[in-house]
Design a protein around this motif. Sequence first.
Motif, PDB file in Angstrom:
ATOM      1  N   ARG A   1      46.137  55.101  42.889  1.00 24.63           N
ATOM      2  CA  ARG A   1      45.521  54.184  43.843  1.00 24.63           C
ATOM      3  C   ARG A   1      46.003  52.766  43.522  1.00 24.63           C
ATOM      4  N   ALA A   2      46.735  52.168  44.457  1.00 22.05           N
ATOM      5  CA  ALA A   2      47.315  50.847  44.222  1.00 22.05           C
ATOM      6  C   ALA A   2      46.433  49.722  44.737  1.00 22.05           C
ATOM      7  N   ARG A   3      45.470  50.031  45.604  1.00 16.48           N
ATOM      8  CA  ARG A   3      44.603  48.990  46.160  1.00 16.48           C
ATOM      9  C   ARG A   3      43.406  48.761  45.242  1.00 16.48           C
ATOM     10  N   CYS A   4      43.690  48.479  43.983  1.00 15.43           N
ATOM     11  CA  CYS A   4      42.654  48.211  42.984  1.00 15.43           C
ATOM     12  C   CYS A   4      42.913  46.857  42.351  1.00 15.43           C
ATOM     13  N   TYR A   5      41.839  46.143  42.068  1.00 16.85           N
ATOM     14  CA  TYR A   5      41.946  44.823  41.465  1.00 16.85           C
ATOM     15  C   TYR A   5      40.838  44.655  40.433  1.00 16.85           C
ATOM     16  N   TYR A   6      41.065  43.738  39.519  1.00 12.91           N
ATOM     17  CA  TYR A   6      40.030  43.394  38.553  1.00 12.91           C
ATOM     18  C   TYR A   6      40.071  41.894  38.315  1.00 12.91           C
ATOM     19  N   VAL A   7      38.910  41.313  38.116  1.00 12.92           N
ATOM     20  CA  VAL A   7      38.791  39.878  37.895  1.00 12.92           C
ATOM     21  C   VAL A   7      38.995  39.595  36.411  1.00 12.92           C
ATOM     22  N   ALA A   8      39.898  38.645  36.113  1.00  7.75           N
ATOM     23  CA  ALA A   8      40.205  38.319  34.719  1.00  7.75           C
ATOM     24  C   ALA A   8      40.426  36.822  34.568  1.00  7.75           C
ATOM     25  N   ALA A   9      40.135  36.321  33.383  1.00 11.51           N
ATOM     26  CA  ALA A   9      40.378  34.909  33.083  1.00 11.51           C
ATOM     27  C   ALA A   9      41.883  34.668  33.020  1.00 11.51           C
ATOM     28  N   SER A  10      42.353  33.629  33.666  1.00 13.89           N
ATOM     29  CA  SER A  10      43.787  33.357  33.726  1.00 13.89           C
ATOM     30  C   SER A  10      44.389  33.189  32.344  1.00 13.89           C
ATOM     31  N   GLU A  11      43.639  32.596  31.403  1.00 11.26           N
ATOM     32  CA  GLU A  11      44.164  32.381  30.050  1.00 11.26           C
ATOM     33  C   GLU A  11      44.422  33.705  29.338  1.00 11.26           C
TER      34      GLU A  11
END
Length: 272
Positions: free
Chosen positions: A114-124
């Motif tokens: 499944r490629a339509r997956c995302y996760y929120v992460a700190a840019s640093e």
Amino acid sequence: MHPKKSTFSLLPAWLVRFDFMGIFEQDPFGNYLIFKRIIIFIIGWFTYYRYTAVNKIEITGSDQLIELPDNGVLFLSNHQTYFADVIAFYHIFCATKWGYKDTISPPFYLFSPRARCYYVAASETMKEGILPKLFSIGGAITIERSWRANGENVKRQLDNDAQDKIGMGLKHGWVVSFPQGTTKPYAPVRKGTAHLIKDHQPIVIPVVINGFRRAFDKKGLRFKKRNTKLTVHFKAPMHFLPDESLESMIERVTKAIEQEAPKEGPTAIPAA
């Protein structure tokens, strides 16, 4: 209200339907889905044994993920490591795409992840080395945390683009967010989570994980203790009233992901 699924392609609109393999399809952030699938495939094969052989993962509630729409789903979870948690979620999401229930064995699902997956992460976090940068292409929605940087509490300008970027991810697929914004247990849920739910009205699935902090180091890349039981529990969708207060939403999310601070023991009653 469920957001309409977005599709981004380099092809003219009338040719998009013929791109069965999604070769020319991109995500909202300009990454080609074909490259994301390749990255998920490679990382998936290299990490599969971490959850099935070195440690044992126990999954509950994943059967309800099979019936979820392809987009507009927000997973809210407690957080224990930088990457091991997210990689486990990706394994489970790819497995449920193939109809697996509460298991990631055997890993045939990696041939069509499944490629339509995302996760929120700190840019640093996503800038610290080659591996994080590679993981970032796999679906990171990077944000600038206004309350924490380099492991220390700070106060800086709010990242106003964060909510918009997460909203873009929701229109395109599933998003995993760690509402506490840190791997520290019992940290408060950030108000931005409540605003996100109010603004985009996604399907909200609370998740409770355990064992990852014992099994892996803080980054989730090195083993700390083998033969650890890892648990991932997907709970029933949460429902919020349109006029529900932010405080009520935060309190309910905190309870749903089981991050209420432990209460002190009963106070001794003095003898009469």
